[in-house]
Design an enzyme around this catalytic site. Sequence first.
Site, PDB file in Angstrom:
ATOM      1  N   ASP A   1       0.463   4.907   2.019  1.00 28.90           N
ATOM      2  CA  ASP A   1      -0.302   5.427   3.178  1.00 28.90           C
ATOM      3  C   ASP A   1      -1.738   6.308   2.544  1.00 28.90           C
ATOM      4  O   ASP A   1      -1.386   7.323   1.782  1.00 28.90           O
ATOM      5  CB  ASP A   1       0.605   6.042   4.114  1.00 28.90           C
TER       6      ASP A   1
ATOM      7  N   HIS B   1       4.627   0.190  -0.026  1.00 32.53           N
ATOM      8  CA  HIS B   1       5.541  -0.575   1.135  1.00 32.53           C
ATOM      9  C   HIS B   1       4.641  -1.733   1.860  1.00 32.53           C
ATOM     10  O   HIS B   1       3.486  -1.485   1.660  1.00 32.53           O
ATOM     11  CB  HIS B   1       6.316   0.451   2.051  1.00 32.53           C
TER      12      HIS B   1
ATOM     13  N   HIS C   1       0.942  -1.247  -0.117  1.00 33.20           N
ATOM     14  CA  HIS C   1      -0.077  -0.112  -0.054  1.00 33.20           C
ATOM     15  C   HIS C   1       0.898   1.155  -0.127  1.00 33.20           C
ATOM     16  O   HIS C   1       1.887   1.232   0.261  1.00 33.20           O
ATOM     17  CB  HIS C   1      -0.772   0.001   1.229  1.00 33.20           C
TER      18      HIS C   1
ATOM     19  N   ARG D   1       5.800   7.264  12.945  1.00 31.49           N
ATOM     20  CA  ARG D   1       5.662   8.017  11.382  1.00 31.49           C
ATOM     21  C   ARG D   1       5.133   9.304  11.414  1.00 31.49           C
ATOM     22  O   ARG D   1       4.162   9.563  11.830  1.00 31.49           O
ATOM     23  CB  ARG D   1       4.765   6.980  10.567  1.00 31.49           C
TER      24      ARG D   1
HETATM   25  C1  SIN Z   1       3.426   1.840   7.280  1.00 27.74           C
HETATM   26  O1  SIN Z   1       2.595   1.266   6.878  1.00 27.74           O
HETATM   27  O2  SIN Z   1       3.501   3.078   6.941  1.00 27.74           O
HETATM   28  C2  SIN Z   1       4.525   1.603   8.463  1.00 27.74           C
HETATM   29  C3  SIN Z   1       5.519   0.729   7.896  1.00 27.74           C
HETATM   30  C4  SIN Z   1       6.263  -0.020   8.967  1.00 27.74           C
HETATM   31  O3  SIN Z   1       5.715   0.028  10.208  1.00 27.74           O
HETATM   32  O4  SIN Z   1       7.446  -0.598   8.779  1.00 27.74           O
END
Ligand code: SIN
Length: 283
Positions: A100, A258, A98, A273
């Site tokens: 974000d 990601h 996905h 994040r």
């Molecule tokens: C996310 O999906 O933005 C987080 C990625 C992660 O926790 O590595």
Amino acid sequence: MQFEKLTCNIGAELKDVQIRDAIDSDDLFSEIHRHLLENKVIFFRDQELTPAQHVAFASRFGALEDHPVAGSDPDNPGLVNIFKDETATPLYYENNWHADVTWRENPQKMAVLRCVQCPEVGGDTMWSNMTKAYEDLPQHIKQQIDGLYARHSIEASFGAAMPIEKRHALKAQFPDAEHPVVVTHPETGEEVLYVSAYTTHFTNFHTPDNVRYGNDFTPGHHSLLLDLVRRAAIPEYQVRWRWTPNSVAIWDNTLTQHYAVADYPPSVRQMQRAGVIGQRPVR
Ligand code: SIN
């Protein structure tokens, strides 16, 4: 600053640099930004970065936002906590391909993710180059998806495991967004394949030519979407990052998707994040 490419198609590690120094340095900020656009995701180890500096650095790229399901650091609005404990709660949401918050009208343009705590092994994150994923599509598929739009849904992702009332309330607050299936990056002009695990269906696949009985035939509709969503999983487009505490990843959230690998239960993993609000994606 040292620079090392991690694969042929995506990702680089920048060394001998502290990103907190870019809070007050336009030159360093511009250099980091340039590396980000060139490599799509960039990595840093051993960052001395407080949560407030994390917010201040990410805010140089634009306004931050909180997340309706994952909680934020109460002292540092805009810093989303991604935390999984030894009982594997809350649920794992990040282990799918996905970008974000594409379920928003204005999805994030980029994000800065810091590892607070991670297992000694496991809990890596992978990124995929969605420009390359588009570029390599056969010409007839490019023609078929040119002009198509698709729905992106928080209900079908973060809401999926919620009781029905809670799920409907979430959807009422965050109605599905509709985006082009191929978008153009506002800074680089690259064309990007823009469907993911958050995408539920094409919205303008039906035409007088391909619907004969009500909505009976959208021939190949579902398998086409599935094939496109699966492009992110092609290893040649990917980089995989092994976390250590205080390492940081910065990614362009239009050019990449990601996947956070959830192979680490019952270990604890804690990330923070900062996501920067972008503009509405256009073709
Ligand atoms: C996310 O999906 O933005 C987080 C990625 C992660 O926790 O590595």
